[in-house]
Every structure is written in structure tokens, then in C-alpha cells.
Design a protein around this motif. Structure first.
Motif, short mmCIF file in Angstrom:
data_model
loop_
_atom_site.label_atom_id
_atom_site.label_comp_id
_atom_site.label_asym_id
_atom_site.label_seq_id
_atom_site.Cartn_x
_atom_site.Cartn_y
_atom_site.Cartn_z
N ALA A 1 -2.00 4.89 1.58
CA ALA A 1 -0.62 4.89 2.07
C ALA A 1 0.31 4.24 1.06
N GLN A 2 -0.14 3.13 0.47
CA GLN A 2 0.68 2.45 -0.53
C GLN A 2 0.94 3.36 -1.73
N TYR B 1 9.63 -4.31 4.09
CA TYR B 1 9.31 -4.06 2.70
C TYR B 1 8.32 -2.91 2.57
N SER B 2 8.15 -2.47 1.33
CA SER B 2 7.39 -1.24 1.10
C SER B 2 5.96 -1.27 1.62
N THR B 3 5.37 -2.45 1.69
CA THR B 3 3.99 -2.52 2.18
C THR B 3 3.91 -2.02 3.62
N GLU C 1 12.10 2.63 -2.74
CA GLU C 1 11.36 1.40 -2.99
C GLU C 1 12.19 0.42 -3.81
N LYS D 1 16.52 -13.10 -6.54
CA LYS D 1 17.03 -11.73 -6.42
C LYS D 1 18.53 -11.73 -6.63
N LEU E 1 1.09 6.58 -1.91
CA LEU E 1 2.03 7.66 -1.63
C LEU E 1 3.47 7.16 -1.65
N THR E 2 3.67 5.93 -1.16
CA THR E 2 5.02 5.39 -1.13
C THR E 2 5.43 4.84 -2.50
N LEU E 3 4.55 4.06 -3.13
CA LEU E 3 4.87 3.51 -4.45
C LEU E 3 5.14 4.64 -5.44
N ARG F 1 2.78 15.25 1.71
CA ARG F 1 4.06 14.57 1.55
C ARG F 1 5.05 15.40 0.76
N THR G 1 -4.06 -4.51 -0.72
CA THR G 1 -3.54 -4.81 0.61
C THR G 1 -4.66 -5.31 1.50
N ILE H 1 6.33 -0.35 5.16
CA ILE H 1 6.90 1.00 5.19
C ILE H 1 5.84 2.04 4.86
N SER H 2 4.97 1.73 3.90
CA SER H 2 3.93 2.69 3.51
C SER H 2 3.02 3.05 4.66
N ASP I 1 -5.08 2.43 4.01
CA ASP I 1 -3.80 1.75 3.80
C ASP I 1 -3.47 1.70 2.30
N MET J 1 14.04 -3.31 -2.65
CA MET J 1 13.96 -4.59 -3.37
C MET J 1 15.33 -5.12 -3.74
#
Lengths: 484, 308
Positions: free
Chosen positions: A180-181, B88-90, B74, A476, A183-185, A211, A421, B92-93, A177, B78
Motif C-alpha cells: 500500500a505504501q 499523513y501518507s502512511t 504526498e 517545516k 502505491l502511494t509513495l 490504480r 511500516t 493515507i496509503s 501494508d 508534507m
């Protein structure tokens, strides 16, 4: 039919496939007449060739694979069952079949399903168990005696799970996992120009390549003599994927950054040595065996063999061994020429890769290695364009604390985040849903951020960072567009 | 720029992200003649943005500055305007990896919601894949279409306004993966199965409640899905802080040295990486967890459809 011949659909000889039984995975090369040992079973893959990936097989008594037949589960008549275990005594004597009895059944070739049935009938306590306990008992026996194996096409999901379970040390305990983070981050996608620095047997590289789908380019930085890509070859990428995969030695990074780069002293020896030393990749037993064979047979042949594709497909090497033996003397002379030619080629490639790096416009950086991350980040970030993400993995938190501090001092990065994570699996059954009993204690840590244009006047950016660090996290913001 | 391809300079029509500082940013539609207000002052798009390199620092009218960032799914997650609760990205990843998505993949998704996951999926399957996304709320479906258009990814996605539980995804036997984030996913399992390719594919269902998960797992089993696996993933963030802890004053040892236990007059050994900056404190760097963290988003259930 067009569908039938689509690449990657069917199990082919030469593929790297992943065997799965329950939650145990193992990667193996698909070769005829090659005995495979997996989960205490011995068999040949020959019969699996041509079947679609994802097919489930049973092992016959002859050591062959046979697609599992769709069996109708025996209709559950109103089972006799108890209400709780207050009267059940575990004296180890409730199963009337002995070890030998069961062995005899197995030898007779009785199917697993039948053996389980026999075990149930010969258990004195079975009918006293609660329905749930009976369920659990049957599942347990099935797991042991109804051995079915699924053959899966490799993917990041499967390989990262396999490595974490079998050889976490090889991948610095990078849990899937966490990968996985990364690759996305890192916004890894087709068309990127990525810089990857990893010592995870090539698993991270493979994940990045998957990817990117063959689009874009990757520069793999490597320590020592050459990059290790053992896991990468498991993915089974088509050849064109490797056309834009470059590599560059870490030992030349400083000179490249300072402008004194030259190809005078190349890193000592080609990939095959690095491969043999560094990877005793137990998850591919057969590959290991063939590597040793190759070593014994070819003393002068190393040059020829390193002329193979970068990934050192030992499957291919085996096939060529036969041809080699016949022409050894002629080969020797050609070897020297080959070696020189190879050297030239490597030099040329190195210069090309250096040029790619010098452009300082990479779309991202991924670091996952056994080395301390700080020096890697500080130098490799120089090659990354502004407004691009970078992710660093470390098995431990502390080096990333230092990294974070040094990055703040350097400036040119924003949105730094140190994270990990937490992953938990669940058993979901009617009236019996709960988290599973064990979970991974830790999967490593990530430091991620985004590059920005590096301010020459250092004080400028560090004061911004100092400001932002003390700022409490604001709410936000919504989209704000004002037209004048 | 586009959400699926990096560009170097800011162009008219781009969606850019204005970064003001820690956890403070917002998206902006770059347009000639437009002006954006920030707490540091005004940003004039024509002079301050268009033509500048992404990642540049832009000084606002009041003197403060911001960074302009290239959009990514990403960053979009946000900062996007919420129409529904988002992923959220967690999450989604892990969804992306467990569904084995990559360039060329065909994915089906429902509900589209605010498009957080959608953008990430589109990015992953580009340039040769496709996302079929189904949303039963008419305005949300339309807003999603609009955003995909603005972000230059409309060729990679088809938004269908219908109820996936009644009418499915609008395609059959083409998907490599299906994702469900709807109130009653068990009602859509059958449709998911037919949307997936004949030779197999992956499915994922996201549900906040365990009861939903139970029903969904049952439905998956009934439809012949295998490798059914439920998990949850949570993100733990650490703040990097330099901490100073005071050394307590335990008093002085008496002169006749009859002290029991250790000798408190002995200066403590500082072989560790701590330093005494001032009398009686020890300093060290620590990764300090946040006071509060997200404790639950939803359960993720994955499964495989295979012929055999």
C-alpha cells in the motif's frame, strides 16, 4: 435493470473469484461442474453464478452453495453465567457429546447453528463460564461448525492479504501494508507511464494496474524468458487494460542504455514455459491442475497455446482442448507458420517497447524483486523523467543501505528515505479491547525518493547531497510568497 | 501540471514545490512577476521558474540552489498549511488500499479538514471518479474549495458545508467507499450506510481514542456492516549512516602464554564486510532508527457493507 448488468457486479463463469471464510482467502476460477476444496469443505460454484459479489453462502450436504438466510440470533435470555474461572477444572470431560455424536449430527444434515446449540447444552461447564468466556466459546464453535463462505471480487486488498497469508515466499514477504505504501509513495495513478520490475508473481503489477484503471501505460521489466503474471490474472481486469501493458527483458537493458540494442537474440522462450516453471501457485489449485493437463495433452500445441492472451488463462485453454484433438495433423503445419508469425510479432513489440524506454520520460519506477536492488535501480532510473517518484522494496534492509549509498554517489535523486511500516490489529469488543495476540514480525523495507535533473558534473550534485545529509532536519516551512 | 496529471514544464499558475534539502521544502504559487525568498536567495518566477523543466536545479540570487518539484498529493501533505491535524501518507496509503479505491471510484469523506487526504483521494479516483467531501466549518470548507480550484481538480470534488452526523453526505447509494475522521463517527454510520451503493461498499473510520473506536464498531455492527477490522499502522524511518566503532584495548597477553580463554594477540578475523580504516576501529553501514518516531496517529477501522 441497468444496475444488474454492470460489469463486475455479479459472479460470472470464467471470473477469478476469491473465497473467504473468516480470515482465510483462496482464489479460484469460477467454472461449472468444477469441484472446489476450501477449508475442509467440498462444493461446486454453479449455484453462485449470477449472484452479486459479496454474497455469503452455506454449503449444503450435496456440495452446492446456497445463499445464507438472514437468521435472527436467538434472543439472549438472561444467561446463567459465573464470575471467574477459579472453580473450572479443565479435565477434557466437560463436553458430553462425543466425536461420533457430532459426526452423526452433521451426517443427519443438522445445521451448524443447531450443532452449536447442542454443544452448549451438553457442556457441563458452560453455565459456570463468565459471560465473556461464554461469548468466546460460542464464537469458537460457530467458527468451526457454521461454515459460511463469502465470494469476493478480487482486489489489491484481498489478493495482497491472501498472498501474504498463503504464499509469502512467492511475493518476497511483501506485506500488504508495505505494498500500500509503495502505491502511494509512487503516486501511481491513471495516466502514468510506469516502469515496474517485480518478481512477486505479478501481484505488484496487478496492484499498479488497478490504480491506473487502464489509463496510461506500463512497461514491465522481466528476468529470464518472460514475465510471470499469475497473480495479475486473478484481478480480472478487462481486456483493454492490457493494451498498454508492455514488457521488456532485463537482459537487454544494458544494450539499450549503451545504444547497442538489437533484436537478434531474443530471450529464449515465450511466457508459457516461464509460467509453468516458476509458478506452482498453490493458492489456485485448480489452475495448477489444468496446467498439468495442458502439458500432457499438447506436445506440438505449445505454439498455438502461447498465442493466447499474455496471462495464460488456463480456463480458456481447457475449453479449447476438445477442438484441438480432432485436427491434430492440420494443426502441426499451421503451428510452424504460427510460430514464425508469433516471433515476428514479438520482435516488433520489443522494438516498440525499446522506443518507449528510450524516451527516458517514465513517470515512475517500482521495484520489488528477489534480486539485489542496486543494479536494478541504477540502470532503470535512467528511463525515468526528472521530478518523479521511485520506490524499491526489499525483504531485507542491508541491500537497501547499499542502494542508498550508491544512489547518493550517482546523484540525480533527492528525498531518499529508508523505511518500514509496523502494523498491528486490534480486537474491539465492549470491555475487551486490546491488540490482537500475534502480529507480523516484518513486512519488508522500502527505499523511496524523487528524481531530479542529473547533473553532468557529478561533483555538483554530490556536494549538495553531502550538505543536505549533514544538515539537521529543519522545521517545516510555511508557504512563503512575496510579491515585489 | 495538475495534482492528477503530470506535466513537464513549469507554467504560470502552477503550484510547485521548492526543495532546499533534506526535509526542507515548501510550496509556491508560480506567477509572472512574483519573487520568492529562500535562505539561498531570491527566486524570480518569470525567469527562474516559468518554462523550466520540473526537477530542474534553480540557482538563487545568493548563489545557493534549490530543486523545483512537480506537486504530488504526498508532497502536498508534507507542505500544506495546516488548518487542522492532518493525515499523513502512511495512514493515507493503507486507507486507499483497504477501501479498494481506484480510477472511477466514488468516495465520501468527512471532515475535509486541511484537505490532506482529500488530495490523495482525488488523485486516486481521477479521471472518472468523484470525491464528495463534507466539512462543518464554513471557512475550512471554503478554503478547501479554493485549493481544489487552484490545483486544477475542482471537477473531481464536491465540498459540502454541513454536519455529516445530522445531514449526511448529500448523496445516496452512489459511493463505493466512505471515510470518517470526525469526533463522533458512530453518529454518522447510518448516513454512511445510505451514501454507499446498495450492492455494497467499504467504510473506514479514523479515531485517535479507543473509546471512540469501541462505539464506532458497535454502531457498525448494529447497522449490519461485516468484516469489521481495526488496525493501526506506524512508520519507522531509518537514517543510513556509516558507523565506526572502536575496538577496546584488552591489553596484551603475557609472555608465558598461560592465558585462559581466547588469545587476545590474535588479530581478529575480518571475513565480515567491515573494514579497519584506522588502528582499532571497525566500520560498517547501518540503518539507524530516528531518536523519536511517531507512536500513534489513530486507529483505523474498516468494514464492508453488503446486501447479504
Amino acid at each position: 435493470m441497468e444496475a444488474d448488468t454492470r460489469p463486475g457486479l455479479r459472479i460470472c463463469e470464467g471470473d477469478c473469484a476469491v473465497l473467504k471464510r473468516d480470515d482465510v482467502f483462496k482464489a479460484v476460477p469460477v467454472l461449472r461442474r468444477r469441484k472446489i476444496i476450501f477449508e475442509k469443505q467440498w462444493f461446486y460454484l454453479d449455484n453462485a453464478i449470477g449472484h452479486i459479489y459479496g454474497t455469503t453462502f452455506e454449503v449444503t450436504s450435496g456440495g452446492n452453495l446456497q445463499p445464507k438466510q438472514e437468521m435472527e440470533e436467538a434472543a439472549t435470555e438472561t444467561k446463567e453465567a459465573g464470575t471467574d474461572n477459579r472453580n473450572i477444572v479443565d479435565d477434557g470431560k466437560s463436553q458430553k457429546l462425543t466425536h461420533d455424536d457430532i459426526k452423526a449430527l452433521k451426517d443427519k444434515g443438522i445445521k451448524g447453528q443447531e450443532i452449536v446449540q447442542q454443544l452448549i447444552e451438553n457442556s457441563t461447564t458452560f453455565r459456570d463460564k463468565t459471560e465473556f468466556a461464554q461469548d468466546k466459546y460460542i464464537k469458537k464453535k460457530k467458527k468451526k461448525y457454521e461454515a459460511v463462505i463469502t465470494i469476493l471480487r478480487p482486489s489489491t486488498r484481498i489478493l495482497s492479504t491472501m498472498y501474504y497469508a498463503r504464499e509469502p515466499g512467492k511475493i518476497n514477504y511483501l506485506r500488504y501494508d508495505t505494498l500500500a505504501q509503495m502505491l502511494t509513495l509512487g503516486n501511481i495513478h491513471a495516466g502514468n507511464k510506469m516502469i515496474v520490475m517485480e518478481t512477486c508473481a505479478g501481484l505488484v503489477l496487478g496492484a499498479v494496474m488497478e490504480r491506473m484503471g487502464g489509463y496510461g501505460s506500463i512497461i514491465q521489466m522481466y528476468p529470464g524468458g518472460g514475465p510471470v503474471r499469475a497473480a495479475t490474472s486473478c484481478f480480472g481486469f478487462p481486456k483493454p487494460f492490457f493494451n498498454n501493458l508492455h514488457e521488456f527483458p532485463l537482459s537487454k537493458v544494458d544494450s539499450l542504455l549503451s545504444g547497442t540494442f538489437s533484436t537478434e537474440s531474443l530471450p529464449s522462450e515465450p511466457e508459457d514455459n516461464a509460467l509453468v516453471e516458476e509458478e506452482s501457485n498453490g493458492s489456485i489449485d485448480d489452475k495448477q491442475a489444468s496446467l498439468q493437463e495442458t502439458e500432457e495433452e499438447s506436445t506440438t500445441e505449445t505454439a498455438m497455446e502461447s498465442n493466447q492472451t499474455e496471462e495464460q488463462e488456463t480456463m480458456d485453454i481447457n475449453a479449447e482442448d476438445i477442438g484441438f484433438k480432432e485436427n491434430q495433423e492440420k494443426e502441426n503445419k499451421e503451428n510452424v507458420r504460427e510460430k514464425q508469425r508469433k516471433q515476428q510479432e514479438r520482435r516488433k513489440k520489443l522494438i516498440e517497447t525499446a522506443a518507449l524506454l528510450r524516451e527516458k520520460n517514465a513517470d515512475g519506477l517500482i521495484v520489488a524483486s528477489k534480486f539485489h536492488p542496486t543494479p536494478l535501480l541504477l540502470s532503470l532510473l535512467e528511463f525515468v523523467a526528472p521530478s518523479r517518484p521511485f520506490v524499491v522494496y526489499c525483504q531485507y534492509k542491508e541491500p537497501l543501505l547499499e542502494c542508498y549509498t550508491k544512489l547518493r554517489e550517482r546523484g540525480g535523486v533527492i528525498n531518499l528515505k529508508l523505511s518500514e511500516t509496523w502494523l498491528r490489529s486490534y480486537q474491539v469488543l465492549p470491555d475487551r479491547s486490546h491488540p490482537k495476540l500475534t502480529m507480523s514480525g516484518g513486512g519488508g523495507y522500502l527505499l523511496s525518493g524523487i528524481t531530479v535533473v542529473l547533473d553532468k558534473s557529478k561533483s555538483d550534485s554530490s556536494s549538495l547531497e553531502a550538505l543536505t545529509m549533514d544538515e539537521p532536519s529543519s522545521k517545516k516551512r510555511k508557504v512563503q510568497d512575496l510579491h515585489c | 501540471m495538475s495534482f492528477v496529471e503530470y506535466g513537464d514544464t513549469i507554467k504560470d499558475g502552477d503550484t510547485a514545490i521548492v526543495f532546499l534539502g533534506h526535509e526542507s521544502m515548501f510550496p509556491v504559487k508560480v506567477q509572472h512577476g512574483t519573487v520568492t525568498q529562500t535562505k539561498y536567495g531570491v527566486i524570480r518566477h518569470s525567469t527562474d521558474l516559468i518554462g523550466k523543466k520540473y526537477g530542474s536545479k534553480v540557482t538563487c540570487s545568493k548563489g545557493g540552489w534549490v530543486f523545483i518539484l512537480h506537486p504530488t498529493p504526498e508532497l502536498w501533505t508534507m507542505n500544506l498549511p495546516h488548518r487542522t491535524q492532518i493525515l499523513y501518507s502512511t495512514d493515507i496509503s493503507i486507507i486507499t488500499m483497504m477501501l479498494e479505491l481506484k480510477p472511477g471510484s466514488i468516495v465520501c469523506e468527512s471532515g475535509t479538514g486541511s484537505g490532506s487526504l482529500s488530495h490523495a483521494l482525488i488523485r486516486t479516483v481521477a479521471p472518472t471518479g468523484h470525491l464528495y467531501t463534507v466539512e462543518f466549518h464554513q471557512q475550512r470548507a471554503e478554503k478547501a474549495r479554493e485549493e481544489f480550484r487552484e490545483h486544477g481538480v475542482e471537477h473531481l470534488v464536491t465540498v459540502t458545508n454541513q454536519d455529516v452526523c445530522k445531514n449526511g453526505f448529500g448523496v445516496s447509494n452512489v459511493a463505493d467507499a466512505v471515510f470518517l475522521d470526525i469526533p463522533s463517527p458512530w453518529e454518522a454510520i447510518g448516513h454512511a450506510k445510505s451514501a454507499l451503493k446498495a450492492e455494497g461498499g467499504r467504510i473506514c473510520s479514523f479515531s485517535p481514542c479507543i473509546e471512540q473506536v469501541q462505539r464506532t464498531c458497535l454502531a457498525m455492527e448494529e447497522h449490519g456492516f461485516t468484516e469489521i477490522n481495526t488496525l493501526e499502522i506506524l512508520l519507522r524511518v531509518y537514517n543510513v549512516r556509516t558507523i565506526s566503532l572502536q575496538i577496546p584495548d584488552l591489553g596484551k597477553a603475557s609472555e608465558d602464554n598461560s592465558s585462559i580463554g581466547f588469545d587476545s594477540s590474535n588479530p581478529s578475523d575480518e571475513g565480515s564486510p567491515c573494514t579497519n580504516l584506522q588502528q582499532g576501529t571497525v566500520q560498517f553501514k547501518s540503518g539507524v532508527p530516528l531518536r523519536e518516531m511517531v507512536g500513534h496517529t489513530g486507529y483505523l477501522t474498516f468494514a464492508t457493507k453488503s446486501l447479504f
